[in-house]
Design a protein around this motif. Sequence first.
Motif, PDB file in Angstrom:
ATOM      1  N   MET B   1      36.414  64.757  45.123  1.00  0.00           N
ATOM      2  CA  MET B   1      35.760  63.466  44.950  1.00  0.00           C
ATOM      3  C   MET B   1      35.123  63.010  43.724  1.00  0.00           C
ATOM      4  SD  MET B   1      32.911  61.303  45.701  1.00  0.00           S
ATOM      5  CE  MET B   1      32.136  62.294  47.118  1.00  0.00           C
ATOM      6  N   LEU B   2      34.206  64.151  43.591  1.00  0.00           N
ATOM      7  CA  LEU B   2      33.468  64.279  42.220  1.00  0.00           C
ATOM      8  C   LEU B   2      34.193  64.361  40.912  1.00  0.00           C
ATOM      9  CD1 LEU B   2      30.518  66.527  43.427  1.00  0.00           C
ATOM     10  CD2 LEU B   2      30.258  64.136  42.765  1.00  0.00           C
ATOM     11  N   THR B   3      35.222  65.006  41.311  1.00  0.00           N
ATOM     12  CA  THR B   3      36.106  64.939  39.864  1.00  0.00           C
ATOM     13  C   THR B   3      36.839  63.727  39.559  1.00  0.00           C
ATOM     14  OG1 THR B   3      36.869  67.376  40.521  1.00  0.00           O
ATOM     15  CG2 THR B   3      38.355  66.297  39.057  1.00  0.00           C
ATOM     16  N   ARG B   4      37.187  63.191  40.696  1.00  0.00           N
ATOM     17  CA  ARG B   4      37.889  61.620  40.446  1.00  0.00           C
ATOM     18  C   ARG B   4      36.605  60.693  39.926  1.00  0.00           C
ATOM     19  NH1 ARG B   4      40.579  59.575  45.797  1.00  0.00           N
ATOM     20  NH2 ARG B   4      41.892  58.352  44.305  1.00  0.00           N
ATOM     21  N   LEU B   5      35.348  60.902  40.303  1.00  0.00           N
ATOM     22  CA  LEU B   5      34.532  59.982  39.534  1.00  0.00           C
ATOM     23  C   LEU B   5      33.979  60.247  38.424  1.00  0.00           C
ATOM     24  CD1 LEU B   5      32.667  57.745  40.637  1.00  0.00           C
ATOM     25  CD2 LEU B   5      31.108  59.368  41.857  1.00  0.00           C
ATOM     26  N   THR B   6      33.907  61.510  38.069  1.00  0.00           N
ATOM     27  CA  THR B   6      33.554  61.937  36.744  1.00  0.00           C
ATOM     28  C   THR B   6      34.754  62.023  35.708  1.00  0.00           C
ATOM     29  OG1 THR B   6      33.610  64.205  37.062  1.00  0.00           O
ATOM     30  CG2 THR B   6      31.535  63.096  37.653  1.00  0.00           C
ATOM     31  N   GLY B   7      35.964  62.239  36.146  1.00  0.00           N
ATOM     32  CA  GLY B   7      37.135  62.418  35.293  1.00  0.00           C
ATOM     33  C   GLY B   7      36.977  63.639  34.687  1.00  0.00           C
ATOM     34  N   ASP B   8      36.122  64.715  35.005  1.00  0.00           N
ATOM     35  CA  ASP B   8      36.098  65.953  34.433  1.00  0.00           C
ATOM     36  C   ASP B   8      35.587  67.170  35.371  1.00  0.00           C
ATOM     37  OD1 ASP B   8      35.091  68.046  32.876  1.00  0.00           O
ATOM     38  OD2 ASP B   8      33.798  67.079  31.559  1.00  0.00           O
ATOM     39  N   ARG B   9      36.588  67.989  35.474  1.00  0.00           N
ATOM     40  CA  ARG B   9      36.214  69.025  36.745  1.00  0.00           C
ATOM     41  C   ARG B   9      35.132  69.738  36.359  1.00  0.00           C
ATOM     42  NH1 ARG B   9      39.351  71.738  40.700  1.00  0.00           N
ATOM     43  NH2 ARG B   9      38.456  73.768  40.941  1.00  0.00           N
ATOM     44  N   ALA B  10      34.715  70.257  35.164  1.00  0.00           N
ATOM     45  CA  ALA B  10      33.557  70.988  35.080  1.00  0.00           C
ATOM     46  C   ALA B  10      32.361  70.445  35.155  1.00  0.00           C
ATOM     47  CB  ALA B  10      33.848  71.667  33.428  1.00  0.00           C
ATOM     48  N   HIS B  11      32.463  69.196  34.903  1.00  0.00           N
ATOM     49  CA  HIS B  11      31.322  68.220  35.020  1.00  0.00           C
ATOM     50  C   HIS B  11      31.112  68.084  36.562  1.00  0.00           C
ATOM     51  CE1 HIS B  11      28.760  64.516  34.013  1.00  0.00           C
ATOM     52  NE2 HIS B  11      27.928  65.497  34.395  1.00  0.00           N
ATOM     53  N   ALA B  12      32.174  67.960  37.420  1.00  0.00           N
ATOM     54  CA  ALA B  12      32.013  67.663  38.894  1.00  0.00           C
ATOM     55  C   ALA B  12      31.625  69.002  39.384  1.00  0.00           C
ATOM     56  CB  ALA B  12      33.429  67.292  39.228  1.00  0.00           C
ATOM     57  N   GLU B  13      32.005  70.085  38.781  1.00  0.00           N
ATOM     58  CA  GLU B  13      31.354  71.582  39.583  1.00  0.00           C
ATOM     59  C   GLU B  13      29.896  71.454  39.138  1.00  0.00           C
ATOM     60  OE1 GLU B  13      33.609  74.614  37.751  1.00  0.00           O
ATOM     61  OE2 GLU B  13      35.401  74.115  39.111  1.00  0.00           O
ATOM     62  N   GLU B  14      29.664  71.148  37.960  1.00  0.00           N
ATOM     63  CA  GLU B  14      28.171  71.235  37.919  1.00  0.00           C
ATOM     64  C   GLU B  14      27.223  70.282  38.739  1.00  0.00           C
ATOM     65  OE1 GLU B  14      27.057  70.336  33.621  1.00  0.00           O
ATOM     66  OE2 GLU B  14      28.486  71.698  33.159  1.00  0.00           O
ATOM     67  N   VAL B  15      27.737  68.880  38.936  1.00  0.00           N
ATOM     68  CA  VAL B  15      27.191  68.104  39.760  1.00  0.00           C
ATOM     69  C   VAL B  15      27.231  68.717  41.287  1.00  0.00           C
ATOM     70  CG1 VAL B  15      27.197  65.853  41.067  1.00  0.00           C
ATOM     71  CG2 VAL B  15      27.900  66.165  38.595  1.00  0.00           C
ATOM     72  N   ALA B  16      28.354  69.254  41.583  1.00  0.00           N
ATOM     73  CA  ALA B  16      28.481  69.938  43.083  1.00  0.00           C
ATOM     74  C   ALA B  16      27.287  70.978  43.263  1.00  0.00           C
ATOM     75  CB  ALA B  16      29.681  70.528  43.526  1.00  0.00           C
ATOM     76  N   ALA B  17      27.181  71.909  41.822  1.00  0.00           N
ATOM     77  CA  ALA B  17      26.071  72.949  42.064  1.00  0.00           C
ATOM     78  C   ALA B  17      24.679  72.242  42.233  1.00  0.00           C
ATOM     79  CB  ALA B  17      26.265  73.682  40.859  1.00  0.00           C
ATOM     80  N   ASP B  18      24.356  71.249  41.649  1.00  0.00           N
ATOM     81  CA  ASP B  18      23.188  70.665  41.499  1.00  0.00           C
ATOM     82  C   ASP B  18      22.959  70.255  43.174  1.00  0.00           C
ATOM     83  OD1 ASP B  18      22.470  70.973  39.367  1.00  0.00           O
ATOM     84  OD2 ASP B  18      23.062  69.170  38.402  1.00  0.00           O
ATOM     85  N   VAL B  19      23.861  69.738  43.955  1.00  0.00           N
ATOM     86  CA  VAL B  19      23.772  69.266  45.082  1.00  0.00           C
ATOM     87  C   VAL B  19      23.595  70.469  46.108  1.00  0.00           C
ATOM     88  CG1 VAL B  19      25.205  68.259  46.967  1.00  0.00           C
ATOM     89  CG2 VAL B  19      25.390  67.089  44.923  1.00  0.00           C
ATOM     90  N   PHE B  20      24.088  71.383  45.906  1.00  0.00           N
ATOM     91  CA  PHE B  20      24.108  72.547  46.767  1.00  0.00           C
ATOM     92  C   PHE B  20      22.710  73.092  46.600  1.00  0.00           C
ATOM     93  CE2 PHE B  20      28.270  71.921  47.868  1.00  0.00           C
ATOM     94  CZ  PHE B  20      28.252  72.274  49.338  1.00  0.00           C
ATOM     95  N   HIS B  21      22.118  72.939  45.252  1.00  0.00           N
ATOM     96  CA  HIS B  21      20.605  73.539  45.121  1.00  0.00           C
ATOM     97  C   HIS B  21      19.828  72.750  45.772  1.00  0.00           C
ATOM     98  CE1 HIS B  21      17.408  75.260  42.748  1.00  0.00           C
ATOM     99  NE2 HIS B  21      17.086  73.966  42.594  1.00  0.00           N
ATOM    100  N   LYS B  22      19.973  71.418  45.646  1.00  0.00           N
ATOM    101  CA  LYS B  22      18.913  70.429  46.599  1.00  0.00           C
ATOM    102  C   LYS B  22      19.094  70.679  47.894  1.00  0.00           C
ATOM    103  CE  LYS B  22      19.208  66.610  43.315  1.00  0.00           C
ATOM    104  NZ  LYS B  22      19.816  65.254  43.453  1.00  0.00           N
ATOM    105  N   LEU B  23      20.327  71.254  48.480  1.00  0.00           N
ATOM    106  CA  LEU B  23      20.575  71.576  49.738  1.00  0.00           C
ATOM    107  C   LEU B  23      19.891  72.922  49.898  1.00  0.00           C
ATOM    108  CD1 LEU B  23      22.107  71.366  52.604  1.00  0.00           C
ATOM    109  CD2 LEU B  23      23.751  72.474  51.675  1.00  0.00           C
ATOM    110  N   SER B  24      19.552  73.593  49.215  1.00  0.00           N
ATOM    111  CA  SER B  24      18.910  75.004  49.638  1.00  0.00           C
ATOM    112  C   SER B  24      17.532  74.716  49.764  1.00  0.00           C
ATOM    113  CB  SER B  24      19.124  75.839  48.276  1.00  0.00           C
ATOM    114  OG  SER B  24      18.325  75.575  47.242  1.00  0.00           O
ATOM    115  N   ARG B  25      17.099  73.412  49.429  1.00  0.00           N
ATOM    116  CA  ARG B  25      15.600  73.174  49.602  1.00  0.00           C
ATOM    117  C   ARG B  25      15.337  72.002  50.668  1.00  0.00           C
ATOM    118  NH1 ARG B  25      13.712  70.820  43.971  1.00  0.00           N
ATOM    119  NH2 ARG B  25      15.750  69.891  44.148  1.00  0.00           N
ATOM    120  N   ARG B  26      16.428  72.063  51.652  1.00  0.00           N
ATOM    121  CA  ARG B  26      16.380  71.068  52.867  1.00  0.00           C
ATOM    122  C   ARG B  26      16.751  71.932  53.851  1.00  0.00           C
ATOM    123  NH1 ARG B  26      16.488  65.566  52.124  1.00  0.00           N
ATOM    124  NH2 ARG B  26      16.407  65.730  54.432  1.00  0.00           N
TER     125      ARG B  26
END
Lengths: 201, 151
Positions: B1-26
């Motif tokens: 879904m993030l890849t569809r949105l950003t159009g860039d797989r590497a960028h989508a992976e960065e965004v996903a990593a940020d999301v899971f970093h936030k998750l680690s604080r919750r």
Amino acid sequence: MTNCWPEGVLRAYLDRELPPAEMRAVADHLAGCAECDALCAELAGRAARVFALIDELPAAGNAARLRPAPARTFSRWLWPGVAAALAAGLAIASFTLRRPEPPAPLAHNPAPVQRQPQAPEPVAPVAPAAVPAVARSAVSRVAPRRRPAAPSMDYFVALDDQPIDSGVIMRMAVQPGGAQADIIVDPQGRARAIRLVGTRQ
Amino acid sequence: MLTRLTGDRAHAEEVAADVFHKLSRRPELLAAQEDLNAWVYRVATNAGLDALRMNARRRRREDAAGLHTNTASPPEALDAILREERRGRVRDVLESLKPRDAQLLLLRADGLAYRELARSLGVEPGSVGTMLARAEAEFERRFRARYGEDV
């Protein structure tokens, strides 16, 4: 038009997201209400156009949904690794337990009372039956320590939709004293999947 | 879904990593799987839309600087340009919507059921149909306003 259904219900009807009784009721109503039938057709057409556009955005393979990752995705490296670790453990255990006692003084003390207890010791570990017995006891001592005491969720959540051919599982603390997570990191150093540990009662 | 949105797989992976970093604080989210999924979907779509806005700004700067070139052969290049132009339009309209409308459309396009959508967006399941119908109408209205009747 007084008993007509609101737009949101018609939209849910199109997606078959209503309870069965309500689905039947809406269908019956549409059969007799041209106005609602036209509105339903308009909603269906618009939804089809909008999602056709959104579907033009390229997905990376199949859409990645949050779901349990299949275990086979990393079994290719997992089982050889487990076998290698077990073999190494057995080798170390057998080598350690086979080490002979320090040799007793030899010819200077020829008395038979000292020679007799030493004679069987170098021979006993070499016997074929002795190695598995030693290995089993060594493994049984190690196993409880390797397994975490806290129960864990038994599946990983994939961070993308590509198969994971190889990788390393890293455990990280989420909060001091709190939950932990296992993360599969691939050879390029990217996090590929996450598993929460110690969250299930 | 993030890849569809950003159009860039590497960028989508960065965004996903940020999301899971936030998750680690919750850590409280880790206790309930359904809440966790809903949180991840909500935060991931939000982060994806943020990334989309940043991409759009960068793209405009790069277009102004003439940095984009296409090296494909002429027929393929034309197809690629047209396809990318349509994708860019879809992303532009999604970016312009209210975040919740865009999230709803993206998550529905990703196959989430109404119950999952409601949980992800923190709304009642019975209101998803209404919200979805309004989001679709707004998407279509904005698309037509920007790019004519060609929806």
